[in-house]
Design a protein around this motif. Structure first.
Motif, PDB file in Angstrom:
ATOM      1  N   LEU A 251       0.856  -1.187   0.000  1.00  0.00           N
ATOM      2  CA  LEU A 251       0.000   0.000   0.000  1.00  0.00           C
ATOM      3  C   LEU A 251       0.888   1.231   0.000  1.00  0.00           C
ATOM      4  CD1 LEU A 251      -2.671  -0.904   2.738  1.00  0.00           C
ATOM      5  CD2 LEU A 251      -3.037  -0.865   0.258  1.00  0.00           C
ATOM      6  N   ILE A 252       0.326   2.338  -0.452  1.00  0.00           N
ATOM      7  CA  ILE A 252       1.034   3.620  -0.348  1.00  0.00           C
ATOM      8  C   ILE A 252       0.110   4.640   0.289  1.00  0.00           C
ATOM      9  CG2 ILE A 252       2.443   3.177  -2.402  1.00  0.00           C
ATOM     10  CD1 ILE A 252       0.620   5.429  -3.718  1.00  0.00           C
ATOM     11  N   ILE A 253       0.711   5.672   0.830  1.00  0.00           N
ATOM     12  CA  ILE A 253      -0.071   6.797   1.357  1.00  0.00           C
ATOM     13  C   ILE A 253      -0.422   7.716   0.202  1.00  0.00           C
ATOM     14  CG2 ILE A 253      -0.021   8.809   2.875  1.00  0.00           C
ATOM     15  CD1 ILE A 253       1.905   7.279   4.677  1.00  0.00           C
ATOM     16  N   ILE A 254      -1.706   8.001   0.047  1.00  0.00           N
ATOM     17  CA  ILE A 254      -2.177   8.891  -1.006  1.00  0.00           C
ATOM     18  C   ILE A 254      -2.194  10.317  -0.455  1.00  0.00           C
ATOM     19  CG2 ILE A 254      -4.118   9.478  -2.511  1.00  0.00           C
ATOM     20  CD1 ILE A 254      -4.956   6.537  -2.368  1.00  0.00           C
ATOM     21  N   PRO A 255      -1.410  11.221  -1.055  1.00  0.00           N
ATOM     22  CA  PRO A 255      -1.380  12.593  -0.545  1.00  0.00           C
ATOM     23  C   PRO A 255      -2.677  13.343  -0.851  1.00  0.00           C
ATOM     24  CG  PRO A 255      -0.073  12.424  -2.549  1.00  0.00           C
ATOM     25  CD  PRO A 255      -0.527  11.031  -2.213  1.00  0.00           C
ATOM     26  N   TYR A 256      -3.041  14.249   0.034  1.00  0.00           N
ATOM     27  CA  TYR A 256      -4.182  15.128  -0.209  1.00  0.00           C
ATOM     28  C   TYR A 256      -3.930  16.441   0.514  1.00  0.00           C
ATOM     29  CZ  TYR A 256      -5.795  13.573   4.425  1.00  0.00           C
ATOM     30  OH  TYR A 256      -5.871  13.293   5.763  1.00  0.00           O
ATOM     31  N   THR A 257      -4.603  17.487   0.078  1.00  0.00           N
ATOM     32  CA  THR A 257      -4.337  18.813   0.631  1.00  0.00           C
ATOM     33  C   THR A 257      -4.845  18.928   2.063  1.00  0.00           C
ATOM     34  OG1 THR A 257      -6.422  19.610  -0.312  1.00  0.00           O
ATOM     35  CG2 THR A 257      -4.433  19.931  -1.629  1.00  0.00           C
ATOM     36  N   LYS A 258      -4.112  19.656   2.888  1.00  0.00           N
ATOM     37  CA  LYS A 258      -4.456  19.918   4.284  1.00  0.00           C
ATOM     38  C   LYS A 258      -4.795  18.622   5.028  1.00  0.00           C
ATOM     39  CE  LYS A 258      -6.207  24.533   3.264  1.00  0.00           C
ATOM     40  NZ  LYS A 258      -7.377  25.454   3.330  1.00  0.00           N
ATOM     41  N   PRO A 259      -3.811  17.757   5.214  1.00  0.00           N
ATOM     42  CA  PRO A 259      -4.061  16.482   5.905  1.00  0.00           C
ATOM     43  C   PRO A 259      -4.684  16.669   7.284  1.00  0.00           C
ATOM     44  CG  PRO A 259      -1.882  16.513   4.917  1.00  0.00           C
ATOM     45  CD  PRO A 259      -2.410  17.896   4.789  1.00  0.00           C
TER      46      PRO A 259
END
Length: 295
Positions: A251-259
């Motif tokens: 699995l990978i961490i999916i980046p998103y704005t303002k975690p």
């Protein structure tokens, strides 16, 4: 009124039924019923609303249980006045979310069992909001909660902060940035309603006017991870629950704005509850565990 009637009342509430209480206490169901009928006659009002197999405390029943809890706690204090050779005995009822049970509690319980072999341990896996409710109603003694807002009736000790991550397969790394007018072409695989970190992520999506294409509710973190690893969608979970899969590149961490900020992890008990030697020792073992883990 007899003391055993209060014990029966408490057991019915813990087990959720007259039948469950009878099985646990080794009584016939008619004996359990007679205990409650005698108690209702003493009080002069019904204690339970009977709705099929489900029993629910009436308003009077809630007040009776408050007094019964105090009486039963005083009895437990008397039992512990003379601990033979300092030996800790008794019972402790623990409430914990699945992430806590699977990734921390086994080590805590192992240490606790080694130090307090004569304490009876009951463990209930429920979501964090329900844990707080059961602490307030004294159905459990201590509870582990990943939660942001705690009740004034619950005394808490902060143990740690758990990072929360959006995870998926490597090919989904950019999926969060590929939206069409707020429509996210992805399935959000999540656990039951009432889960604190699920609520956090759904609030985040709502604030940002983002709508997943689908939503799938599953019964366990392990089931969520397996479905995410088959490519069915993405999940939002505490990092500790997916750390190994990330290290193994499954699995990978999916980046998103303002975690979303890390979620506080507390252990708590009712502010007015007597902290028995068994509970006090459990709190000490838990704090020692997290001192080691965090440091």
């Amino acid at each position: 009124m007899e003391f055993r009637q209060l014990v029966t009342l408490k057991m019915i509430i813990e087990k959720g039924s007259f039948t469950g209480a009878a099985d646990e206490m080794g009584y016939t169901q008619s004996t359990v019923t007679s205990h409650i009928q005698a108690l209702e006659q003493f009080i002069g009002a019904p204690i339970f609303d009977r709705m099929g197999r489900k029993v629910v405390l009436t308003d009077v029943g809630h007040r009776v249980m408050e007094h019964a809890t105090v009486i039963l706690q005083e009895y437990e204090k008397m039992q512990n006045l003379n601990l033979s050779n300092g030996e800790i005995t008794g019972e402790i009822k623990i409430g914990a979310a699945e992430s806590m049970t699977v990734y921390h509690l086994d080590k805590i319980l192992k240490t606790y069992r080694e130090q307090c072999p004569n304490v009876r341990i009951s463990l209930l896996n429920i979501n964090c909001n329900e844990i707080q409710s059961q602490l307030i109603s004294s159905e459990i003694d201590v509870g582990f909660m990943l939660i942001r807002n705690t009740s004034k009736d619950v005394k808490i000790i902060k143990l740690n902060e758990e990072d929360l991550v959006l995870v998926g397969l490597p090919e989904k790394a950019t999926t969060f940035n590929q939206m069409n007018n707020g429509q996210w072409d992805e399935c959000f695989i999540t656990n039951e309603k009432g889960c604190s970190y699920r609520t956090d992520f759904e609030d985040y999506l709502r604030r940002n006017q983002i709508t997943p294409a689908h939503k799938m509710e599953l019964w366990s973190i392990e089931a969520i991870k397996r479905c995410v690893m088959t490519g069915l969608g993405v999940g939002f979970l505490p990092y500790v629950t997916v750390e190994k899969e990330i290290q193994d590149n499954k699995l990978i961490i999916i980046p998103y704005t303002k975690p979303i900020e890390p979620m506080p992890l507390f252990i708590g008990h009712h502010k007015d509850k007597w902290v028995s030697p068994a509970i006090q020792k459990f709190l000490e073992v838990t704090k020692e565990h997290f001192t080691y883990v965090v440091n």
